[in-house]
Motif scaffolding. Structure first.
Motif, PDB file in Angstrom:
ATOM      1  N   GLN A 354       0.811  -1.220   0.000  1.00 13.80           N
ATOM      2  CA  GLN A 354       0.000   0.000   0.000  1.00 13.80           C
ATOM      3  C   GLN A 354       0.850   1.278   0.000  1.00 13.80           C
ATOM      4  O   GLN A 354       0.563   2.210  -0.763  1.00 13.80           O
ATOM      5  N   ASN A 358       0.724   4.151  -3.031  1.00 13.15           N
ATOM      6  CA  ASN A 358       0.488   5.572  -2.771  1.00 13.15           C
ATOM      7  C   ASN A 358       1.631   6.432  -3.284  1.00 13.15           C
ATOM      8  O   ASN A 358       1.427   7.587  -3.668  1.00 13.15           O
ATOM      9  N   LYS A 364      -6.355   9.113  -8.072  1.00 13.66           N
ATOM     10  CA  LYS A 364      -7.242   8.702  -6.981  1.00 13.66           C
ATOM     11  C   LYS A 364      -8.010   7.440  -7.323  1.00 13.66           C
ATOM     12  O   LYS A 364      -8.260   6.596  -6.456  1.00 13.66           O
ATOM     13  N   ALA A 365      -8.373   7.270  -8.591  1.00 16.67           N
ATOM     14  CA  ALA A 365      -9.134   6.084  -8.987  1.00 16.67           C
ATOM     15  C   ALA A 365      -8.327   4.812  -8.761  1.00 16.67           C
ATOM     16  O   ALA A 365      -8.863   3.787  -8.326  1.00 16.67           O
ATOM     17  N   ARG A 367      -5.819   4.420  -6.565  1.00 18.04           N
ATOM     18  CA  ARG A 367      -5.688   4.215  -5.117  1.00 18.04           C
ATOM     19  C   ARG A 367      -6.986   3.677  -4.518  1.00 18.04           C
ATOM     20  O   ARG A 367      -6.970   2.776  -3.673  1.00 18.04           O
ATOM     21  N   ASP A 368      -8.102   4.231  -4.937  1.00 19.98           N
ATOM     22  CA  ASP A 368      -9.395   3.799  -4.393  1.00 19.98           C
ATOM     23  C   ASP A 368      -9.678   2.344  -4.742  1.00 19.98           C
ATOM     24  O   ASP A 368     -10.188   1.587  -3.905  1.00 19.98           O
ATOM     25  N   GLU A 369      -9.385   1.943  -5.970  1.00 29.03           N
ATOM     26  CA  GLU A 369      -9.621   0.562  -6.375  1.00 29.03           C
ATOM     27  C   GLU A 369      -8.733  -0.389  -5.591  1.00 29.03           C
ATOM     28  O   GLU A 369      -9.159  -1.477  -5.188  1.00 29.03           O
ATOM     29  N   CYS A 371      -7.588   0.087  -2.534  1.00 30.22           N
ATOM     30  CA  CYS A 371      -8.146   0.002  -1.180  1.00 30.22           C
ATOM     31  C   CYS A 371      -9.415  -0.843  -1.151  1.00 30.22           C
ATOM     32  O   CYS A 371      -9.668  -1.562  -0.177  1.00 30.22           O
ATOM     33  N   GLU A 372     -10.196  -0.771  -2.214  1.00 31.56           N
ATOM     34  CA  GLU A 372     -11.431  -1.545  -2.264  1.00 31.56           C
ATOM     35  C   GLU A 372     -11.145  -3.039  -2.347  1.00 31.56           C
ATOM     36  O   GLU A 372     -11.795  -3.846  -1.666  1.00 31.56           O
TER      37      GLU A 372
END
Length: 652
Positions: A354, A358, A364-365, A367-369, A371-372
């Motif tokens: 992770q 980062n 952001k897309a 990073r968000d995916e 994390c999901e």
């Protein structure tokens, strides 16, 4: 006075210009390197000087204005000829030598400066000026198209392979399908319960994907294209030139693009192998390949704001999402206990990576995916963990377990828990995060499985609570399985074996730190109690034959001898029956086997010796079938798992 005042500004302006020029010359004499802004100003100055004529008197000013357009057009034509002559040559400029490169770059820079000059001066709608500006743009566009080709060519020609198969940190489990190590049909975890490597010793392994010698050339081209407002074309050239290298990397990592349907259709052995390869490959892909690719992008575009990030993201995003999609597919697939270790491996790798993600991606897309997928894997771990507890509780048997030994379920569960200790920190964190989840809070079902004092007082780590709950569920299940035996002694024998196995597994492994010594002490007491229950159920009625009850008041001496003879006959028959049955019963643990044999021998042999010794005058030797030593030796045959029969002939 008036004439003097009117003439003064012109003379001062000329003096200022000369002073400024002298200052520029002096400054250039002390510099070895020029910044991009300094270079741009000097190029603009040179372009402006080419459009100006030397003015000796006011008359030449009007003449220069008249001649300006035609002379500028001639200058543009000269630059255009230089560029077109080079563009028409199919040989690559950067392969021709530094002189050709320098000449072409000079011509392109002049075209750029001249175009910018036209744009700043062409404020009218004069057709001639507009046409001149259009021609300048055409020349610059042609020059940029060739630079784009040269840029791609240099990268492709000087690319260096990324070879993960030669990396020293490669996991030994990386290649080769392995069947499921978690089967209830056998005890495959018994002898070698060691966590397979997920590459925890992998260090950042950034390599030069393009030879360092050509990086200055690539930066030079990129600088010229970017100051000419051709950043989109330059980034496109970079992405196009690196796509093949990215594909080669994925091929070398043997990462297949698998959909959720593909994953759902896979047999466990194949999926197990795919997950192990993914765990290994994903870490190398991120910390090795992507980190190297990001450094290359920064080296070329690092001085141009966010362009480096945009180029890197455009190049790698699709491949990265493809890698993530496999993790997502595994996370949403059915929850099966054998998957838990693999899902934990995947979860741990994402947690480790992770910070790298980062650092690599500003998108952001992305990073968000990431994390999901991490969240879904955590959910899968929790759900699978609960499913395992339910599987323990509901595992049913129709037939009693042969020999009363340690059941496969007991071995499976305890070895499963032992293997989970390698993930102690991770699993504790996942379970702790889920304490607010009603499905993992202490429920009526989990309390029913729990016989641990103070189990729910909050003093235990989440793993301790759930592990103890699982062993309680296991004991409850084993207790139900014991009822399949008709022989009460065998019921206790079976429970003794299984509780002893559990206690020893905890005592002699990392599980001790989780369960605690108090748990071991209580379960040692439980299996010892079952051992005592076994001895009572097996030997109490048999040893009662060696008591004097009913013998002293039997009347005549003849009657006493008949009673003694009958007691011995019944004792020998009962002992032989125990021998025939219980040699087939199994205690695999050698220490437990020896302890129970010794305990049995002490009780039986002592009672037998006492009985025979006390009545030696009334019992003839011909009725003594076995000596005490014979019985002791026969007791040593018990619990071996191989059924035997004693010779049915009286000792003479």
């Amino acid at each position: 006075m008036g004439g003097y005042e009117a003439e003064l500004p012109a003379k001062n302006a000329e003096g200022d210009l000369i002073a400024a020029a002298q200052h520029i010359v002096a400054a250039l004499g002390t510099k070895k390197l020029l910044s991009q802004d300094e270079r741009k100003i000097l190029v603009d100055l040179r372009a402006q000087l080419t459009t100006m004529t030397m003015v000796d008197d006011p008359k030449t000013v009007n003449e220069s204005i008249i001649k300006g357009v035609s002379e500028t057009e001639q200058y543009l034509s000269v630059i255009s000829d230089k560029i077109m002559n080079r563009v028409s040559d199919e040989s690559m400029i950067w392969d021709s030598g530094p002189e050709d490169v320098s000449e072409y770059l000079k011509a392109v820079d002049e075209a750029r400066a001249l175009t910018e000059r036209f744009e700043s001066l062409c404020l009218s709608k004069d057709d001639e000026e507009v046409e001149l500006l259009r021609k300048a743009h055409d020349v610059l566009q042609t020059a940029m198209a060739r630079l784009e080709q040269e840029f791609e060519h240099i990268i492709v020609q000087h690319s260096q392979p990324f070879e993960p198969e030669h990396m020293s940190f490669r996991s030994s489990e990386g290649d080769g399908a392995v069947g499921s190590p978690y089967s209830l049909d056998d005890d495959p975890l018994e002898d070698s319960l060691q966590r397979e490597s997920v590459g925890k010793n992998l260090e950042d392994f950034i390599v030069d994907l393009v030879h360092p010698d050509v990086i200055p050339d690539l930066k030079c081209i990129a600088n010229l294209m970017l100051v000419s407002n051709y950043d989109r074309e330059c980034s496109r050239a970079f992405v196009n030139s690196r796509k093949h290298a990215l594909s080669r990397c994925l091929f070398a990592l043997e990462v297949e693009p698998l959909s959720i349907d593909d994953v759902l259709k896979m047999e466990w052995a194949s999926l197990d192998s795919q997950i192990k390869r993914w765990v290994w490959a994903f870490k190398i892909f991120v910390r090795g390949y992507l980190a190297s690719e990001k450094r290359l992008s920064d080296e070329i575009f690092g001085g141009f704001g966010s362009l480096s990030d945009l180029c890197f993201t455009d190049l790698s995003k699709a491949a990265f999402m493809q890698m993530l999609s496999f993790g997502d597919a595994v996370a949403v697939s059915p929850r099966q206990p054998e998957k838990l270790f693999r899902v934990l491996d995947m979860y741990e790798v994402l947690v480790q990576l992770q910070p790298d993600i980062n650092s690599l991606y500003t998108d952001k897309a992305v990073r968000d995916e990431f994390c999901e997928v991490l969240r879904r894997l955590g959910d899968a771990v929790r759900a699978t963990f609960l499913e395992f507890k339910n599987a323990i509780a509901t595992n049913a048997s129709v037939n009693p377990f042969a020999g009363g030994g340690t059941h496969h379920l007991t071995k499976y569960v305890m070895n499963y828990l032992r293997l989970l200790t390698d993930y102690r920190d991770t699993l504790n964190q996942i379970l702790e995060d889920a304490e607010r989840d009603e499905s993992l809070s202490p429920s009526a079902e989990s309390v029913a499985f729990t016989d641990e004092p103070n189990q729910l007082d909050g003093s235990f780590a989440p793993m301790t609570f759930h592990f103890r709950s699982m062993t309680s569920a296991l004991i409850a299940n084993i207790d139900e399985k014991s009822k399949l035996y008709r022989d009460v002694a065998l019921q206790h024998f079976f429970l003794m074996n299984n509780v002893h196995y559990m206690a020893q597994k905890v005592k002699n492994s990392e599980l001790r730190d989780i369960f605690g010594d108090d748990w071991i002490k209580r379960h040692n007491g439980k299996f010892q109690q079952q051992a005592m229950n076994y001895e009572r159920a097996t030997w109490s009625s048999i040893l009662s034959l060696l008591r004097d009850d009913g013998i002293q008041n039997s009347g005549s001496n003849s009657s006493t001898k008949n009673i003694l003879k009958e007691r011995l006959r019944n004792f020998y028959a009962a002992f032989e029956e125990v021998y025939r049955n219980q040699t087939g019963w199994l205690i695999k643990d050698s220490q437990l086997q020896e302890d129970l044999r010794i305990s049995t021998s002490l009780k039986v042999i002592q009672a037998y010796r006492t009985f025979v010794g006390r009545h030696s005058n009334e019992i003839s030797d011909k009725y003594i079938k076995y000596t005490a030593d014979d019985l002791e030796n026969h007791i040593l045959d018990l619990f071996s798992g191989s059924q035997r029969s004693l010779n049915n002939i009286y000792r003479k």
